[in-house]
Design an enzyme around this catalytic site. Structure first.
Site, PDB file in Angstrom:
ATOM      1  N   SER A  44       0.816  -1.022  -0.001  1.00 23.38           N
ATOM      2  CA  SER A  44      -0.078   0.037   0.004  1.00 23.38           C
ATOM      3  C   SER A  44       0.797   1.178   0.102  1.00 23.38           C
ATOM      4  CB  SER A  44      -0.774   0.048   1.209  1.00 23.38           C
ATOM      5  OG  SER A  44      -1.832  -0.997   1.153  1.00 23.38           O
ATOM      6  N   HIS A  76      -4.451  -2.917  -4.239  1.00 22.56           N
ATOM      7  CA  HIS A  76      -3.287  -3.977  -5.098  1.00 22.56           C
ATOM      8  C   HIS A  76      -3.483  -4.370  -6.307  1.00 22.56           C
ATOM      9  CE1 HIS A  76      -0.869  -4.687  -1.464  1.00 22.56           C
ATOM     10  NE2 HIS A  76      -1.824  -4.378  -0.826  1.00 22.56           N
ATOM     11  N   ARG A  97       0.139  -9.634  -3.969  1.00 24.23           N
ATOM     12  CA  ARG A  97       0.577 -10.069  -2.567  1.00 24.23           C
ATOM     13  C   ARG A  97      -0.757 -10.744  -1.925  1.00 24.23           C
ATOM     14  NH1 ARG A  97       3.177  -5.865   1.110  1.00 24.23           N
ATOM     15  NH2 ARG A  97       5.042  -7.190   1.247  1.00 24.23           N
ATOM     16  N   THR A  98      -0.405 -12.050  -1.551  1.00 22.10           N
ATOM     17  CA  THR A  98      -1.573 -12.663  -0.926  1.00 22.10           C
ATOM     18  C   THR A  98      -1.134 -12.672   0.733  1.00 22.10           C
ATOM     19  OG1 THR A  98      -1.559 -14.428  -2.723  1.00 22.10           O
ATOM     20  CG2 THR A  98      -2.341 -14.973  -0.534  1.00 22.10           C
ATOM     21  N   HIS A  99      -2.222 -11.934   1.276  1.00 16.98           N
ATOM     22  CA  HIS A  99      -1.917 -11.899   2.789  1.00 16.98           C
ATOM     23  C   HIS A  99      -2.301 -13.137   3.482  1.00 16.98           C
ATOM     24  CE1 HIS A  99      -1.936  -7.763   1.244  1.00 16.98           C
ATOM     25  NE2 HIS A  99      -1.353  -7.497   2.487  1.00 16.98           N
ATOM     26  N   GLU A 198      -4.894  -3.994  15.196  1.00 16.27           N
ATOM     27  CA  GLU A 198      -4.411  -4.507  16.433  1.00 16.27           C
ATOM     28  C   GLU A 198      -5.527  -3.433  17.666  1.00 16.27           C
ATOM     29  OE1 GLU A 198      -2.478  -2.824  14.374  1.00 16.27           O
ATOM     30  OE2 GLU A 198      -1.871  -4.785  13.445  1.00 16.27           O
ATOM     31  N   SER A 217       1.567  -8.272   7.118  1.00 16.28           N
ATOM     32  CA  SER A 217       2.340  -8.905   5.825  1.00 16.28           C
ATOM     33  C   SER A 217       3.917  -8.823   6.108  1.00 16.28           C
ATOM     34  CB  SER A 217       2.233  -7.962   4.389  1.00 16.28           C
ATOM     35  OG  SER A 217       2.758  -6.809   4.739  1.00 16.28           O
ATOM     36  N   ASN A 240      -0.547   5.491   9.464  1.00 12.49           N
ATOM     37  CA  ASN A 240      -1.157   5.928  10.499  1.00 12.49           C
ATOM     38  C   ASN A 240      -0.299   5.751  11.836  1.00 12.49           C
ATOM     39  OD1 ASN A 240      -2.215   2.915   9.675  1.00 12.49           O
ATOM     40  ND2 ASN A 240      -2.541   3.101  11.866  1.00 12.49           N
TER      41      ASN A 240
END
Length: 277
Positions: A44, A76, A97-99, A198, A217, A240
Site C-alpha cells: 500500500s 493492490h 501479494r497474498t496476505h 490491533e 504482511s 497511521n
C-alpha cells in the site's frame, strides 16, 4: 492457468519449490526475460514506484502464472511487471501479494517470493503500509525495517528446516538506502495475523517486546526470501499511528488515503534506492 479455486499450492503433497520453478518458467516465457535480477513487492502506497524504475518490458495478470492468486485487497493491482532498469538489469515488480489473513495458507503467501528467487532474483525488496508506534512518525513517513517479530504463529519453512535469520533485513542494503536518504529511520516490524487492526493493548504488547511498526504482511515473505538465498530490504510506509498511540479510531480508507498522499515522495525514494542496489 491457475485460479483461486484450483491452485496447485493447495495440494499438501505438492512441492512448492517445483511450483515456483514452473511459475518462473511461465514468467520468462510471458515476459521474454530469462532472468530477473531484483524483485519488489509493492504494498500500500508504493505501487507508483514501478513507473519510475525504468522501461516496462511486459505486464501480465498474476493469475496467468501458476500458483498466484488474485489480490483480495483494494489498492493492490494483481499484476506482475517486468522492468528493464537503466543499467540493463531486470526487475520483477509484484503487485499481487497474498496476505496471511486471506486464509489460503503460508505457501500461497510466500509463492511470489519463491517465484522471484526461481526467476533469478538475488535481492528482494519488501514494502508495506503499516501502523507506527513511535509517536513522532507522521503519516507518510517511510521507515526501513531493521528486524521483525513474527506473531502469526506460522512459518513458511516446512519440516526440519532450520534457517538463520540474523541480519535478515540486510544492514548493507539499509546503508545503501541511507546513501539516498540519510534521514531514514528504522524500526522492528511486527506481523500480526489480521485482518482486524490491533487493539491498543496489543500495540503496547508489541512495543514492550521491541516492536516499532505493526502490520499484516512481510515477515513470512522475508523468511522465505532468506531460505531462497536472497538479500532482503524492507520498507514500511507509516500510514497511521497504531491504535492507542493515536487518539483517533483506525480507518482503512484513511490508510489508503495516506498511502496515496505519500506516493510521489516514497516512489521516487524507492526508485533511487533500487538504482543503487
Amino acid at each position: 492457468m491457475a485460479t483461486t479455486q484450483q491452485n496447485p499450492l493447495d495440494d499438501p503433497a505438492a512441492d512448492p519449490f517445483q511450483i515456483a520453478a514452473h511459475a518462473a518458467e511461465q514468467l520468462a516465457a510471458a515476459t521474454g526475460v530469462a532472468v530477473h535480477d531484483i524483485a519488489l513487492t509493492l504494498g500500500s502506497g508504493w505501487a507508483k514506484a514501478a513507473d519510475l524504475l525504468g522501461e516496462t518490458v511486459a505486464t501480465i495478470p498474476a493469475t496467468e502464472i501458476a500458483g498466484f492468486s488474485a489480490p483480495a485487497l483494494t489498492g493492490h493491482v494483481g499484476n506482475l511487471r517486468s522492468i528493464r532498469l537503466a543499467d540493463g538489469r531486470h526487475a520483477l515488480v509484484i503487485g499481487a501479494r497474498t496476505h496471511f489473513y486471506e486464509g489460503h495458507g503460508v505457501r500461497r503467501v510466500v509463492h511470489s517470493v519463491r517465484t522471484a528467487a526461481a526467476a533469478g532474483a538475488k535481492t528482494m525488496v519488501l514494502t508495506n503500509g503499516a501502523g507506527g508506534i513511535k509517536d513522532h512518525w507522521t503519516p507518510g513517513t517511510p521507515v526501513l525495517i531493521s528486524d521483525h517479530l513474527n506473531l502469526t504463529a506460522a512459518s513458511p519453512l516446512e519440516g526440519a528446516t532450520f534457517i538463520d535469520l540474523t541480519d535478515l533485513y540486510s544492514a548493507r542494503l539499509r546503508a545503501v538506502a541511507r546513501e539516498v536518504d540519510p534521514t531514514l529511520d528504522d524500526g522492528v516490524y511486527v506481523q500480526f495475523r489480521g485482518p482486524h487492526y490491533e487493539t491498543p493493548a496489543e500495540v503496547q504488547y508489541a512495543k514492550t517486546i521491541g516492536g516499532h511498526i505493526v502490520g499484516m504482511s512481510t515477515a513470512l515473505e522475508a523468511i522465505a526470501a532468506r531460505q531462497a538465498g536472497m538479500e532482503v530490504l524492507g520498507f514500511s510506509l507509516i500510514t497511521n499511528l497504531a491504535a492507542g498511540i493515536s487518539p483517533d479510531p483506525l480507518s482503512h480508507a484513511e490508510v489508503l488515503q495516506a498511502g496515496k498522499d505519500a506516493e510521489p515522495v516514497i516512489s521516487d525514494l524507492l526508485a533511487r534506492v533500487v538504482a543503487k542496489l
